[in-house]
Scaffold this motif. Structure first.
Motif, PDB file in Angstrom:
ATOM      1  N   GLN A 149     -30.634 -53.255 -29.990  1.00 53.71           N
ATOM      2  CA  GLN A 149     -32.357 -52.699 -30.812  1.00 53.71           C
ATOM      3  C   GLN A 149     -32.063 -51.729 -31.569  1.00 53.71           C
ATOM      4  O   GLN A 149     -31.704 -50.967 -31.430  1.00 53.71           O
ATOM      5  CB  GLN A 149     -33.153 -52.308 -29.086  1.00 53.71           C
ATOM      6  N   LEU A 150     -32.713 -52.482 -32.466  1.00 56.39           N
ATOM      7  CA  LEU A 150     -33.252 -51.491 -33.355  1.00 56.39           C
ATOM      8  C   LEU A 150     -33.894 -50.270 -33.095  1.00 56.39           C
ATOM      9  O   LEU A 150     -34.749 -50.182 -32.979  1.00 56.39           O
ATOM     10  CB  LEU A 150     -34.249 -52.315 -35.189  1.00 56.39           C
ATOM     11  N   VAL A 162     -42.096 -58.325 -31.656  1.00 61.25           N
ATOM     12  CA  VAL A 162     -40.756 -57.543 -33.224  1.00 61.25           C
ATOM     13  C   VAL A 162     -41.232 -56.411 -32.350  1.00 61.25           C
ATOM     14  O   VAL A 162     -39.839 -56.298 -32.434  1.00 61.25           O
ATOM     15  CB  VAL A 162     -42.331 -57.271 -33.734  1.00 61.25           C
ATOM     16  N   LEU A 164     -37.447 -56.491 -30.611  1.00 60.86           N
ATOM     17  CA  LEU A 164     -36.475 -55.991 -30.942  1.00 60.86           C
ATOM     18  C   LEU A 164     -35.981 -54.238 -31.098  1.00 60.86           C
ATOM     19  O   LEU A 164     -34.967 -54.604 -31.849  1.00 60.86           O
ATOM     20  CB  LEU A 164     -36.822 -56.833 -32.253  1.00 60.86           C
ATOM     21  N   TRP A 179     -35.153 -61.436 -35.665  1.00 62.02           N
ATOM     22  CA  TRP A 179     -36.053 -60.504 -36.791  1.00 62.02           C
ATOM     23  C   TRP A 179     -37.432 -61.414 -37.628  1.00 62.02           C
ATOM     24  O   TRP A 179     -38.088 -61.408 -37.273  1.00 62.02           O
ATOM     25  CB  TRP A 179     -35.151 -59.749 -37.463  1.00 62.02           C
ATOM     26  N   PHE A 204     -29.390 -60.774 -34.990  1.00 67.40           N
ATOM     27  CA  PHE A 204     -30.385 -60.217 -35.255  1.00 67.40           C
ATOM     28  C   PHE A 204     -31.736 -60.689 -36.248  1.00 67.40           C
ATOM     29  O   PHE A 204     -32.791 -60.430 -36.398  1.00 67.40           O
ATOM     30  CB  PHE A 204     -30.440 -58.626 -35.315  1.00 67.40           C
ATOM     31  N   PHE A 241     -31.888 -52.438 -41.876  1.00 65.67           N
ATOM     32  CA  PHE A 241     -31.509 -52.149 -40.630  1.00 65.67           C
ATOM     33  C   PHE A 241     -30.637 -50.552 -40.372  1.00 65.67           C
ATOM     34  O   PHE A 241     -29.558 -51.176 -41.012  1.00 65.67           O
ATOM     35  CB  PHE A 241     -31.505 -53.303 -39.965  1.00 65.67           C
ATOM     36  N   TYR A 301     -35.454 -47.890 -39.163  1.00 59.43           N
ATOM     37  CA  TYR A 301     -35.982 -49.201 -40.020  1.00 59.43           C
ATOM     38  C   TYR A 301     -36.485 -48.695 -41.115  1.00 59.43           C
ATOM     39  O   TYR A 301     -36.987 -47.373 -41.207  1.00 59.43           O
ATOM     40  CB  TYR A 301     -36.469 -49.771 -39.109  1.00 59.43           C
ATOM     41  N   ASP A 317     -35.766 -55.144 -45.622  1.00 59.90           N
ATOM     42  CA  ASP A 317     -35.824 -55.099 -44.514  1.00 59.90           C
ATOM     43  C   ASP A 317     -34.776 -54.304 -44.235  1.00 59.90           C
ATOM     44  O   ASP A 317     -33.712 -54.815 -44.135  1.00 59.90           O
ATOM     45  CB  ASP A 317     -35.800 -56.229 -43.224  1.00 59.90           C
ATOM     46  N   TRP A 367     -41.073 -61.520 -36.722  1.00 58.68           N
ATOM     47  CA  TRP A 367     -42.655 -61.557 -37.631  1.00 58.68           C
ATOM     48  C   TRP A 367     -42.881 -62.846 -37.938  1.00 58.68           C
ATOM     49  O   TRP A 367     -44.064 -62.595 -38.337  1.00 58.68           O
ATOM     50  CB  TRP A 367     -42.130 -60.746 -38.965  1.00 58.68           C
TER      51      TRP A 367
END
Length: 175
Positions: A131-132, A40, A43, A28, A24, A124, A135, A122, A32
């Motif tokens: 999937q996130l 983006v 995700l 990620w 991931f 998580f 955040y 970042d 970006w």
């Protein structure tokens, strides 16, 4: 190294979660750096909770809000690039932090001839499936703005005293 169970050949929970987090984080950063909003958003879970109040005025709930946020990022920093410095994972909790370096040119509205080089994280916090779902962003915008000529030097002011001096200056100038 991935650990598999002898009976099923399946990965164990912590190892599969560690592999998932590593994959991931790779996807990620690639998304970006592509500057492709759709990559983006792929995700993220539909009900993403996105907290970057350094850049955005409130916590964002849902993909469409993140779409607006992402488009503003590309507008403000059209050539921004992110490079991973280190990653920290808690596989059992399916959480992770990616420490990054971001570089780019100044926004057209501020100073496009200057560049910035800053660090951030970042974070998580939660995944919904793959999937996130939650955040949190952590970075200091002050050095970026100083490098771009958008803020005056600190002149030895400590902590919040520097920010308060900026606020007083803005009030004093009629802003």
């Amino acid at each position: 190294m991935t650990v598999t169970t002898p009976q099923t050949g399946a990965q164990t929970g912590a190892q599969s979660d560690a592999a998932f987090l590593a994959d991931f984080a790779d996807r990620w950063l690639a998304a970006w750096n592509s500057h492709d909003t759709e990559r983006v958003l792929e995700l993220l879970s539909d009900d993403i909770r996105w907290d970057d109040r350094t850049f955005w005025p409130e916590v964002i709930e849902g993909k469409e809000g993140v779409r607006a946020y992402t488009e503003k990022i590309w507008e403000a920093m059209p050539d921004v690039q992110f490079a991973e410095i280190e990653r920290f994972f808690a596989p059992d909790a399916r959480r992770g932090i990616v420490l990054f370096r971001q570089t780019g040119s100044g926004p057209a509205k501020l100073n496009p001839e200057r560049t910035f080089d800053a660090h951030g994280c970042d974070i998580f916090l939660e995944f919904h499936g793959d999937q996130l779902g939650s955040y949190l962003s952590a970075y200091d915008i002050v050095p970026m703005l100083q490098q771009l000529g958008g803020l005056p030097p600190r002149e030895g002011k400590l902590g919040g005293a520097y920010l308060m001096s900026l606020a007083r200056g803005a009030r004093g100038s009629g802003a």
